[in-house]
Enzyme design. Structure first.
Site, PDB file in Angstrom:
ATOM      1  N   ARG A  26      12.426   3.930  -0.380  1.00  0.00           N
ATOM      2  CA  ARG A  26      11.499   3.857  -1.111  1.00  0.00           C
ATOM      3  C   ARG A  26      11.309   4.080  -2.527  1.00  0.00           C
ATOM      4  O   ARG A  26      12.041   4.976  -3.243  1.00  0.00           O
ATOM      5  CB  ARG A  26      10.273   4.937  -0.743  1.00  0.00           C
ATOM      6  CG  ARG A  26       9.955   4.742   0.883  1.00  0.00           C
ATOM      7  CD  ARG A  26       8.929   5.665   1.386  1.00  0.00           C
ATOM      8  NE  ARG A  26       7.680   5.660   0.800  1.00  0.00           N
ATOM      9  CZ  ARG A  26       6.758   6.592   0.744  1.00  0.00           C
ATOM     10  NH1 ARG A  26       7.354   7.612   1.230  1.00  0.00           N
ATOM     11  NH2 ARG A  26       5.651   6.488  -0.132  1.00  0.00           N
TER      12      ARG A  26
ATOM     13  N   GLU B 225       1.447 -12.267  -2.704  1.00  0.00           N
ATOM     14  CA  GLU B 225       0.160 -12.574  -2.774  1.00  0.00           C
ATOM     15  C   GLU B 225      -0.590 -12.394  -4.019  1.00  0.00           C
ATOM     16  O   GLU B 225      -2.012 -13.121  -3.828  1.00  0.00           O
ATOM     17  CB  GLU B 225      -0.702 -11.752  -1.838  1.00  0.00           C
ATOM     18  CG  GLU B 225      -1.136 -10.328  -2.172  1.00  0.00           C
ATOM     19  CD  GLU B 225       0.264  -9.336  -2.102  1.00  0.00           C
ATOM     20  OE1 GLU B 225       1.312  -9.946  -1.920  1.00  0.00           O
ATOM     21  OE2 GLU B 225      -0.073  -8.112  -2.474  1.00  0.00           O
TER      22      GLU B 225
ATOM     23  N   CYS C 159       6.368  -5.332   0.499  1.00  0.00           N
ATOM     24  CA  CYS C 159       6.501  -3.935   0.010  1.00  0.00           C
ATOM     25  C   CYS C 159       6.286  -2.773   1.008  1.00  0.00           C
ATOM     26  O   CYS C 159       7.217  -2.728   1.534  1.00  0.00           O
ATOM     27  CB  CYS C 159       5.420  -4.009  -1.135  1.00  0.00           C
ATOM     28  SG  CYS C 159       5.663  -2.960  -2.408  1.00  0.00           S
TER      29      CYS C 159
ATOM     30  N   HIS D 136       5.265  -8.388  -4.204  1.00  0.00           N
ATOM     31  CA  HIS D 136       3.860  -8.902  -3.613  1.00  0.00           C
ATOM     32  C   HIS D 136       3.729 -10.580  -3.852  1.00  0.00           C
ATOM     33  O   HIS D 136       3.335 -10.746  -4.761  1.00  0.00           O
ATOM     34  CB  HIS D 136       2.923  -8.258  -4.542  1.00  0.00           C
ATOM     35  CG  HIS D 136       2.821  -6.693  -4.107  1.00  0.00           C
ATOM     36  ND1 HIS D 136       1.963  -6.167  -3.364  1.00  0.00           N
ATOM     37  CD2 HIS D 136       3.540  -5.604  -4.521  1.00  0.00           C
ATOM     38  CE1 HIS D 136       1.860  -4.672  -3.102  1.00  0.00           C
ATOM     39  NE2 HIS D 136       2.889  -4.543  -3.968  1.00  0.00           N
TER      40      HIS D 136
ATOM     41  N   GLY E  27       0.801  -1.163   0.083  1.00  0.00           N
ATOM     42  CA  GLY E  27      -0.042   0.026   0.147  1.00  0.00           C
ATOM     43  C   GLY E  27       0.914   1.104   0.046  1.00  0.00           C
ATOM     44  O   GLY E  27       1.856   1.135  -0.723  1.00  0.00           O
ATOM     45  N   GLU E  28       0.534   2.442   0.534  1.00  0.00           N
ATOM     46  CA  GLU E  28       1.332   3.484   1.123  1.00  0.00           C
ATOM     47  C   GLU E  28       1.942   3.211   2.310  1.00  0.00           C
ATOM     48  O   GLU E  28       1.325   3.479   3.201  1.00  0.00           O
ATOM     49  CB  GLU E  28       0.426   4.668   0.723  1.00  0.00           C
ATOM     50  CG  GLU E  28       0.713   5.084  -0.651  1.00  0.00           C
ATOM     51  CD  GLU E  28       1.859   5.242  -1.328  1.00  0.00           C
ATOM     52  OE1 GLU E  28       2.182   4.827  -2.448  1.00  0.00           O
ATOM     53  OE2 GLU E  28       2.952   5.639  -0.668  1.00  0.00           O
ATOM     54  N   SER E  29       3.161   3.191   2.500  1.00  0.00           N
ATOM     55  CA  SER E  29       3.851   3.040   3.697  1.00  0.00           C
ATOM     56  C   SER E  29       3.516   4.282   4.656  1.00  0.00           C
ATOM     57  O   SER E  29       3.491   4.216   5.858  1.00  0.00           O
ATOM     58  CB  SER E  29       5.440   2.939   3.565  1.00  0.00           C
ATOM     59  OG  SER E  29       5.853   3.715   2.609  1.00  0.00           O
TER      60      SER E  29
ATOM     61  N   ILE F 184       5.719  -3.830  -7.475  1.00  0.00           N
ATOM     62  CA  ILE F 184       4.670  -2.502  -7.885  1.00  0.00           C
ATOM     63  C   ILE F 184       5.098  -1.371  -6.978  1.00  0.00           C
ATOM     64  O   ILE F 184       5.117  -1.506  -5.739  1.00  0.00           O
ATOM     65  CB  ILE F 184       3.271  -2.826  -7.420  1.00  0.00           C
ATOM     66  CG1 ILE F 184       2.764  -4.141  -8.073  1.00  0.00           C
ATOM     67  CG2 ILE F 184       2.523  -1.666  -7.717  1.00  0.00           C
ATOM     68  CD1 ILE F 184       1.582  -4.700  -7.688  1.00  0.00           C
ATOM     69  N   ARG F 185       6.108  -0.623  -7.557  1.00  0.00           N
ATOM     70  CA  ARG F 185       6.671   0.578  -7.003  1.00  0.00           C
ATOM     71  C   ARG F 185       7.506   0.175  -5.851  1.00  0.00           C
ATOM     72  O   ARG F 185       6.987   0.702  -4.789  1.00  0.00           O
ATOM     73  CB  ARG F 185       5.580   1.803  -6.828  1.00  0.00           C
ATOM     74  CG  ARG F 185       4.914   2.292  -7.905  1.00  0.00           C
ATOM     75  CD  ARG F 185       3.977   3.485  -7.688  1.00  0.00           C
ATOM     76  NE  ARG F 185       4.573   4.695  -7.060  1.00  0.00           N
ATOM     77  CZ  ARG F 185       4.227   5.125  -5.719  1.00  0.00           C
ATOM     78  NH1 ARG F 185       3.028   4.477  -5.189  1.00  0.00           N
ATOM     79  NH2 ARG F 185       4.891   6.111  -5.464  1.00  0.00           N
TER      80      ARG F 185
HETATM   81  N1  GLN Z   1       5.563   2.954  -2.977  1.00  0.00           N
HETATM   82  C1  GLN Z   1       4.923   2.267  -1.986  1.00  0.00           C
HETATM   83  C2  GLN Z   1       5.618   3.049  -0.528  1.00  0.00           C
HETATM   84  O1  GLN Z   1       6.674   3.736  -0.828  1.00  0.00           O
HETATM   85  C3  GLN Z   1       5.027   0.948  -1.747  1.00  0.00           C
HETATM   86  C4  GLN Z   1       4.344   0.233  -2.829  1.00  0.00           C
HETATM   87  C5  GLN Z   1       3.631  -0.907  -2.701  1.00  0.00           C
HETATM   88  O2  GLN Z   1       3.538  -1.560  -1.486  1.00  0.00           O
HETATM   89  N2  GLN Z   1       3.452  -1.595  -3.642  1.00  0.00           N
HETATM   90  O3  GLN Z   1       5.130   3.171   0.538  1.00  0.00           O
END
Ligand code: GLN
Length: 194
Positions: free
Chosen positions: A113, A178, A86, A176, A54-56, A141-142
């Site tokens: 990040r 999952e 992630c 990821h 998600g977004e940390s 993913i990112r």
């Molecule tokens: N880019 C997100 C972060 O820095 C992490 C991305 C993800 O969990 N897929 O928080």
């Protein structure tokens, strides 16, 4: 015995993680109860924990504001497993590289990040992971990069960068696990503990 698995449920792939934990537990003839965690008081009842992506920054804020962060630290001090993926890996790190993300210090790593750059914002790779016989199809993913590994053990690297680590009862992945219906990383984190 039923395994109680808690998934931090702020955002990101909660049901996919639940499916993977149930599959891993079933392979060990154990039923699993999956509980979603958005508040304090639930973590102490969990045998294993998942901190999804998600977004940390958002995940970190919830963990701090709701008083869940100290409960996770207590869980790990008791030697109970955690899988952090992630953004979960970022909050679990000793150094998150970002003041807005409180480091839980569960994994002795420094992370950066969004470190794989715009060209490779998202990519997939067949990864050789220590403890798995066949490569794991990893979806990034990112993703964060792990820029420094202290006492943690590197389980997998991609392009010379660590992307999966273990530190005692905690496994962290930059990808990821999952998303592909392959529950071997969940199995490694929760059942292949040593
Ligand atoms: N880019 C997100 C972060 O820095 C992490 C991305 C993800 O969990 N897929 O928080």
């Amino acid at each position: 015995m039923t395994l109680t698995a808690g998934v931090i449920a702020v955002q990101g792939d909660v049901s996919e993680h639940a499916t993977a934990v149930r599959a891993a537990a079933a392979a060990h003839d154990e039923p699993a109860d999956v509980v979603e965690i958005r508040e304090s008081g639930i973590v102490p009842d969990c045998d294993v924990l998942l901190v999804p992506g998600g977004e940390s920054t958002t995940i970190s804020r919830l963990l701090t504001e709701e008083g869940i962060a100290p409960e996770i630290k207590t869980h790990v001090r008791a030697g109970k497993p955690v899988l952090a993926t992630c953004a979960g890996l970022i909050v679990a790190a000793r150094d998150t590289g970002d003041d807005r993300v409180e480091a839980l210090g569960l994994l002795d790593v420094t992370v950066e990040r969004n470190a794989f750059g715009r060209q490779k914002d998202s990519f997939e790779a067949p990864l050789d992971v220590d403890g798995l016989e066949e490569p794991f199809h990893a979806v990034f993913i990112r993703a964060p990069a792990i820029s420094d590994v202290g006492d943690a053990e590197v389980l997998a690297t991609w392009e010379d960068r660590p992307v999966a680590v273990r530190d005692g009862p905690v496994v962290g992945t930059a990808f990821h696990p999952e998303l592909t219906g392959d529950h071997r990383i969940h199995d490694l984190a929760f059942f292949e503990t040593d």
